[in-house]
Design a protein around this motif. Structure first.
Motif, PDB file in Angstrom:
ATOM      1  N   ASN A 243       0.738  -1.269  -0.009  1.00  0.00           N
ATOM      2  CA  ASN A 243      -0.153  -0.149   0.220  1.00  0.00           C
ATOM      3  C   ASN A 243       0.991   1.104  -0.071  1.00  0.00           C
ATOM      4  O   ASN A 243       0.277   2.416  -0.128  1.00  0.00           O
ATOM      5  CB  ASN A 243      -0.821   0.054   1.142  1.00  0.00           C
ATOM      6  N   THR A 283      -7.582   6.486   7.657  1.00  0.00           N
ATOM      7  CA  THR A 283      -6.882   6.191   6.476  1.00  0.00           C
ATOM      8  C   THR A 283      -7.071   4.666   6.366  1.00  0.00           C
ATOM      9  O   THR A 283      -6.927   4.159   5.087  1.00  0.00           O
ATOM     10  CB  THR A 283      -5.239   6.142   7.026  1.00  0.00           C
ATOM     11  N   ARG A 541      -2.216   5.479  -3.685  1.00  0.00           N
ATOM     12  CA  ARG A 541      -0.861   5.024  -2.398  1.00  0.00           C
ATOM     13  C   ARG A 541      -0.193   6.171  -2.066  1.00  0.00           C
ATOM     14  O   ARG A 541       0.118   6.209  -0.954  1.00  0.00           O
ATOM     15  CB  ARG A 541      -0.262   3.590  -3.209  1.00  0.00           C
ATOM     16  N   TYR A 544      -2.450   7.621   0.642  1.00  0.00           N
ATOM     17  CA  TYR A 544      -2.385   6.743   1.707  1.00  0.00           C
ATOM     18  C   TYR A 544      -1.117   7.095   2.508  1.00  0.00           C
ATOM     19  O   TYR A 544      -0.964   7.035   3.746  1.00  0.00           O
ATOM     20  CB  TYR A 544      -2.324   5.549   1.294  1.00  0.00           C
TER      21      TYR A 544
END
Length: 586
Positions: A243, A283, A541, A544
């Protein structure tokens, strides 16, 4: 570093053999890896066989080394710690390049990690692109940066451009030039053609610890795989998080990391030691692997992450700085200590950062056209920063390169010239040149150039005429302090791209997004696709990585037209429009 390991982290410490650690953001993987490395070093009794610790970035291995310093554990021979590139360069390419007939002499590394190609060897045609193309494991031409070319290039459809690029690359290989990607390609060839190379490395390093494995490209992973499959390698640990794979644009192949989880035993680290429970819940909407906040000092922090919309402003520089100021006020109200280590403003790419800083394209690109002036000013900045030795070496190299009319001088050229000119004479010349350079504080480029040339004309330096021809008047509105990021010592927060803060932690994060990341598809299309297939693309990503950096406070600003989309994605509930609240209303 005296913190106790959790049961999950202890499992990594006590597991041997070859295995993978799938670590979520904030899981303490670097801390755990440091503990593992310290244990291995302390139990290593062989003076000739050591542990190789590799990472994708300099930031990661330096953090590991700092952790070991705090534990009073020294990394020295026979151990190695550094990046993949440094390891490959040291133990494969520069040790065995002579086995490849294309190289007649020791190659020079050029490109982003070496000498600037355009400064070293100005080119027209295909030659100007030497440092942006390389070869994959099959020997096919690939593009390694996002720099534009005057022709359309498609990796999957070989044409005349592929042939011409390959001819150009081979020509410069014979002249002794390589990029880091070229080194990786040739190292792959070497280690597959000569089995004794992997045998020697495996004998020297029977243990490998590999951090940030998700950011490794296929050719590097194949090189490492060739080594660790040797029976002499007793233990290898791959640590990563799919991720957080944000370097596909630079050739990274996160799928290789996923393949490792199928090949070896996998330990999942799903505890978040960095962020509050509210940030973890926020998140985790993006990922399938759920994780929980476990840090007793932070997990109960009450601030709820925010998603705020903004209308397109007329003056972006002023508008975004107002947002930042309100964010800083919010941090102060929540007793966040204001410094660059605690507070960060993140952007996707450098364009928005330049807007916030008020920098023009001229300021960003100017030194590409004025390399001599850059060397002068940079050496003066080093001198004013009390980095005297670095300043002297910079000036010395500049003087000799100007006199010899060489863009890049070798050590032997430098030594030969100094021996002839005189060591003390060269030292005096360098200090005399530094002495006539004006201070760089609170001065524009144009003012600096005028003052410098005025003093230079009155001097009797032997390179006076060369410098007078080289140095031209520059746009008077550019402050020198703006051109050196490290000079911004009074800034209360860190202003950075997402890529630069990967692996770091802050108390508070402000993430500012636009409607689209760089020149890719807009975020609406990216999020719609994610909701449909659940696959986290590289652009998401990136988001993230950004939103998993803070410990306590997370604020996201997005265009008004995207506010509903982002809100519903992160909170998993319908968006209720609100009045134009600002951060100061909280």
């Amino acid at each position: 570093m005296n913190k106790e390991l959790s049961p999950k982290q202890k499992e990594i410490l006590n597991t041997t053999g070859k295995f993978v650690v799938n670590a979520c953001a904030g899981s303490g993987k670097t801390f755990t890896l440091s503990k593992k490395l310290a244990k291995l070093i302390k139990t290593n009794n062989d003076p000739h066989m050591g542990i190789a610790t590799l990472s994708f970035t300099n930031t990661a291995w330096k953090e590991i080394k700092q952790n070991l310093d705090e534990m009073n554990v020294e990394i020295r021979f026979p151990h190695f710690i550094g990046t993949f590139d440094k390891f490959i360069n040291k133990f494969i390419f520069y040790k065995y390049y002579y086995l490849l007939p294309i190289f007649k002499k020791r190659p020079i590394l050029v490109g982003d990690v070496g000498t600037s190609w355009n400064k070293l060897k100005p080119n027209m045609g295909y030659g100007q692109y030497f440092d942006i193309f390389s070869l994959n494991s099959k020997g096919n031409i690939i593009k390694t940066t996002q720099k534009r070319t005057y022709f359309k290039f498609d990796e999957k459809k070989p044409d005349k451009h592929h042939d011409n690029i390959k001819k150009m690359k081979c020509q410069y290989f014979k002249e002794g030039f390589v990029t880091q990607d070229d080194i990786n390609f040739f190292s792959y060839k070497l280690i597959n053609q000569f089995d004794f190379i992997s045998e020697i490395i495996a004998n020297r390093f029977p243990i490998f610890l590999i951090d940030e494995a998700q950011d490794t490209n296929k050719i590097k992973m194949d090189i490492i795989d060739k080594i660790i499959t040797n029976p002499n390698v007793q233990e290898s640990i791959f640590i990563g998080d799919f991720n957080q794979a944000i370097y596909e644009w630079n050739g990274a192949d996160p799928k290789s990391f996923k393949e490792l989880t199928k090949k070896y035993k996998t330990i999942n680290l799903d505890e978040n030691w960095r962020s509050s429970k509210k940030i973890c819940e926020f998140t985790s909407r993006l990922v399938t692997q759920k994780y929980k906040a476990v840090n007793p000092n932070i997990k109960s922090y009450t601030f709820t992450p925010e998603v705020n919309g903004y209308a397109k402003p007329r003056n972006e520089h002023e508008f975004f700085n107002n947002i930042i100021n309100e964010f800083l006020e919010l941090c102060e109200k929540n007793d966040i200590i204001m410094n660059k280590q605690n507070v960060a403003v993140l952007c996707k790419g450098n364009a928005l950062i330049k807007t916030i800083q008020g920098k023009s394209e001229l300021e960003e690109d100017f030194f590409h056209e004025h390399d001599t002036l850059y060397d002068l000013i940079y050496s003066k900045w080093l001198f004013d920063s009390n980095r005297l030795h670095e300043s002297y070496k910079k000036v010395e190299n500049l003087i000799i390169s100007l006199i010899l009319k060489e863009k890049r001088i070798t050590y032997s050229q430098k030594k030969e010239y100094i021996d002839e000119f005189g060591f003390f004479e060269m030292r005096q010349l360098c200090f005399n040149l530094i002495d006539i350079m004006p201070p760089i504080k609170n001065i524009t480029l144009n003012e600096w150039v005028i003052k410098f040339k005025t003093k230079l004309k009155k001097s009797d330096l032997i390179i006076k005429q060369i410098l007078l021809r080289k140095i031209k008047p520059i746009n008077k509105y550019i402050l020198i302090s703006d051109l050196f990021e490290n000079a911004e010592t009074n800034q209360k927060y860190s202003l950075s791209t997402i890529h630069k803060v990967k692996g770091e932690s802050f108390d508070a994060i402000l993430l500012i997004l636009r409607t689209r990341p760089n020149n890719e598809s807009g975020y609406k299309k990216i999020v719609k696709k994610f909701k449909k297939n659940g696959i986290l693309t590289e652009e998401l990503r990136n988001i993230y990585v950004a939103i998993t950096r803070p410990r306590k406070i997370l604020v996201i600003y997005v265009p008004k037209s995207h506010e509903e989309m982002w809100y519903e994605l992160f909170f998993n509930k319908p968006f209720i429009p609100k009045n134009q609240l600002t951060l100061s209303d909280f």
